[in-house]
Motif scaffolding. Structure first.
Motif, short mmCIF file in Angstrom:
data_model
loop_
_atom_site.label_atom_id
_atom_site.label_comp_id
_atom_site.label_asym_id
_atom_site.label_seq_id
_atom_site.Cartn_x
_atom_site.Cartn_y
_atom_site.Cartn_z
N ASP A 31 0.54 -1.35 -0.12
CA ASP A 31 0.11 -0.20 0.28
C ASP A 31 0.63 1.58 0.14
O ASP A 31 0.78 2.02 -0.24
CB ASP A 31 -1.02 0.25 2.01
CG ASP A 31 -2.09 -0.64 0.94
OD1 ASP A 31 -2.03 -1.85 -0.08
OD2 ASP A 31 -2.65 -1.57 2.78
N SER A 79 1.26 0.80 -4.35
CA SER A 79 0.43 1.48 -5.11
C SER A 79 1.73 2.72 -5.68
O SER A 79 3.16 2.35 -5.47
CB SER A 79 0.08 2.76 -4.03
OG SER A 79 0.95 2.85 -3.20
N ASN A 89 -4.29 2.83 2.21
CA ASN A 89 -4.95 1.69 3.06
C ASN A 89 -5.94 2.65 4.27
O ASN A 89 -5.62 1.70 5.38
CB ASN A 89 -4.10 1.52 4.03
CG ASN A 89 -3.74 0.23 4.14
OD1 ASN A 89 -5.00 -1.21 4.41
ND2 ASN A 89 -3.28 0.06 5.87
N TYR A 129 -5.89 2.01 -7.20
CA TYR A 129 -5.03 1.06 -7.15
C TYR A 129 -5.67 -0.03 -6.97
O TYR A 129 -5.43 -1.82 -6.97
CB TYR A 129 -4.50 1.92 -6.03
CG TYR A 129 -3.79 0.73 -4.74
CD1 TYR A 129 -2.29 0.02 -5.36
CD2 TYR A 129 -4.30 0.46 -3.49
CE1 TYR A 129 -1.27 -1.06 -4.71
CE2 TYR A 129 -3.15 -0.12 -2.32
CZ TYR A 129 -2.48 -0.75 -3.17
OH TYR A 129 -1.84 -2.06 -2.53
N HIS A 130 -6.76 0.73 -5.78
CA HIS A 130 -8.24 -0.48 -5.22
C HIS A 130 -8.83 -1.14 -6.38
O HIS A 130 -9.10 -3.07 -6.79
CB HIS A 130 -8.83 -0.05 -4.54
CG HIS A 130 -7.97 0.03 -3.30
ND1 HIS A 130 -8.44 -0.29 -2.33
CD2 HIS A 130 -8.05 1.17 -2.57
CE1 HIS A 130 -7.75 -0.13 -1.22
NE2 HIS A 130 -7.43 1.07 -1.29
N SER A 151 -0.18 -8.32 2.68
CA SER A 151 0.29 -6.97 2.29
C SER A 151 1.21 -7.29 3.07
O SER A 151 1.47 -7.05 4.23
CB SER A 151 -0.92 -6.54 2.83
OG SER A 151 -0.98 -4.90 2.50
N THR A 208 -7.29 -1.73 3.58
CA THR A 208 -7.22 -2.37 1.92
C THR A 208 -7.42 -4.55 2.27
O THR A 208 -8.32 -4.74 1.67
CB THR A 208 -5.66 -2.96 1.07
OG1 THR A 208 -5.67 -1.79 1.26
CG2 THR A 208 -5.76 -3.46 0.83
#
Length: 269
Positions: A31, A79, A89, A129-130, A151, A208
């Motif tokens: 992230d 990211s 995040n 990003y998501h 993560s 996230t």
């Protein structure tokens, strides 16, 4: 939002994707991989040295993520923008999504962010990003059993003058499928002090892991590595080497490769 920022957003790539085997059983995420601010935002009024701190990004996390992707042949989503611009995040409704003050550092470029600029940053940086994570997960589920989300983050060795004793920690909510073997694998290494939901709580609404793990029913685990241990190449390679065998084992566990929905501790708040 300035006109310059709007134009710059069209050429700035908010995500980095590492191609990997969609059947690997693992999707790696980072992230807070970089401390970059897109053109048009200057330095947000923050002194350059502040971007080298934890408030700018997670030191060492990107390099560990890339090495793990290489060793595990796993895809990775990262990211490319500093969390001082917007924090990927955090949920879109989180009051800490765009920080005006971060660990004692004032962020003048965020002082007058209105709803229009907030929506612009979400659309141009946070959302892509998501979206990349969702698209990658969909592609992996199309060809194999659901993957485990991993993560990678890092934390400061000292907080408000107090040293933090852990070498690494594991953050999680209520789904322990990938967490238990990760904790066991790390604690089996006698030279390590491993924390469980330290120095942060792993239950964060709409972060996230909540968004892509809890809500989708995917096994997931968030790793926090102490920054001073992964600040250089040798440390980054060492920790990738420590983590890779554990993650390989997790990816072979049938319970971790199923969609199962768990409640969240955030539901009580």
């Amino acid at each position: 939002m300035t006109q310059t920022a709007a134009i710059a957003s069209e050429i700035f790539r908010p995500t980095e994707y590492v191609t990997g085997d969609l059947k690997s059983g693992l999707l790696l995420l980072c992230d807070h991989a970089r401390n970059t601010v897109p053109p048009g935002y200057g330095n947000l009024g923050v002194a350059p040295e502040q971007f080298e701190r934890h408030i700018g990004y997670d030191i060492g996390a990107r390099a560990v993520t890339l090495e793990l992707a290489k060793q595990l042949s796993a895809p990775a989503c990262l990211s490319t923008f500093s969390r001082l611009l917007i924090d990927p995040n955090r949920g879109e409704d989180d009051p800490t999504l765009i920080m005006r003050l971060s660990d004692g550092a004032v962020v003048p470029g965020n002082a007058r962010v209105d709803e229009t600029e907030r929506a612009f940053r979400i659309d141009q940086f946070h959302k892509p990003y998501h979206d990349l994570i969702d698209q990658t997960l969909d592609a992996m589920i199309d060809v194999a059993a659901p993957p485990v989300l991993v993560s990678i983050h890092s934390f400061t060795p000292i907080w408000r003058g107090v040293p933090r004793p852990w070498h690494a920690t594991v953050l999680w909510d209520l789904d322990a499928r990938a967490v238990e073997p990760m904790l066991s694998g790390l604690r089996a290494q006698d030279d390590l002090v491993i924390g469980d939901n330290e120095p942060y709580d792993g239950a964060l609404k709409n972060d996230t892991m909540y968004r892509h793990g809890t809500c989708r029913g995917l096994a997931h685990v968030l790793l926090e590595l102490r920054q001073d241990l992964i600040a250089d190449h040798a440390g980054q390679m060492e920790w990738a080497g420590r983590l890779a065998p554990i993650l390989r084992d997790i990816a072979t566990r049938s319970a971790c490769r199923e969609i199962r929905h768990f409640n969240s501790r955030t539901d009580a708040h």
